[in-house]
Design an enzyme around this catalytic site. Sequence first.
Site, PDB file in Angstrom:
ATOM      1  N   LYS A 183       0.845  -1.189   0.000  1.00 31.20           N
ATOM      2  CA  LYS A 183       0.000   0.000   0.000  1.00 31.20           C
ATOM      3  C   LYS A 183       0.887   1.247   0.000  1.00 31.20           C
ATOM      4  O   LYS A 183       2.079   1.191   0.281  1.00 31.20           O
ATOM      5  CB  LYS A 183      -0.921   0.000   1.224  1.00 31.20           C
ATOM      6  CG  LYS A 183      -1.773  -1.253   1.369  1.00 31.20           C
ATOM      7  CD  LYS A 183      -2.663  -1.477   0.173  1.00 31.20           C
ATOM      8  CE  LYS A 183      -3.473  -2.757   0.316  1.00 31.20           C
ATOM      9  NZ  LYS A 183      -4.226  -3.074  -0.909  1.00 31.20           N
ATOM     10  N   ASP A 184       0.271   2.377  -0.312  1.00 34.66           N
ATOM     11  CA  ASP A 184       1.023   3.622  -0.364  1.00 34.66           C
ATOM     12  C   ASP A 184       1.702   3.915   0.967  1.00 34.66           C
ATOM     13  O   ASP A 184       1.139   3.675   2.034  1.00 34.66           O
ATOM     14  CB  ASP A 184       0.107   4.787  -0.730  1.00 34.66           C
ATOM     15  CG  ASP A 184      -0.414   4.674  -2.162  1.00 34.66           C
ATOM     16  OD1 ASP A 184       0.327   4.154  -3.004  1.00 34.66           O
ATOM     17  OD2 ASP A 184      -1.548   5.090  -2.413  1.00 34.66           O
TER      18      ASP A 184
END
Length: 206
Positions: free
Chosen positions: A85-86
């Site tokens: 994920k970011d």
Amino acid sequence: MHEAVRAFSSKLESSTIEIDGQKMIQVSFATQEGRKRKNAGWPKKRPEYCKFALYKENKDINDVINIICKYLKMSTHLFSFAGSKDKRAITVQEVTVKKVFATRLSQLNKVLRGIKLGNFSYVKTPLSLGDLSGNHFIVVLRNVTGEDGAMNRAMCSLRDVGFINYFGMQRFGNSLVATHQVGRAILLRQWNEAIDLILKPRSEGN
């Protein structure tokens, strides 16, 4: 109390003893025999993997796993997840770990910062890259300035038309070839050009 000792360090083992009629907890360094007993203590009918939801703030997933492993004194290879994920965001994703009790993981919430573990369950198989159907995003815009009319038109355009996708390092990696050139070739459907840019020989010989 025994769970707290195990959560503090996998190199320690504890037992309840009685001295002069009083019960006490004895803590010592785990011997090889003690480690074998610990592994043998996993319930036979319980699935081997503990799955949990990982909440993180502005942290890379690999950095988070390293932090967790440092507290648990165990290898990162026991953990698995479906994707990254970011980093610059608040994200939640599922993670699996082999033969670690949920109570031991939950104890870490007392010491972790910007990281929370929860929603524990036991499953038969670990997660692997690609085991997800998609992502759900909530985008927050802060300190926006401008006229209400212009902002409303911009939001309506975003809703009805969408936006230009960003081709960055997350998709193509950090290399001597500017990633925006690869993105431009893909947008123009120049597949050979895109492949040549990605596979272009580097001066350092990699």
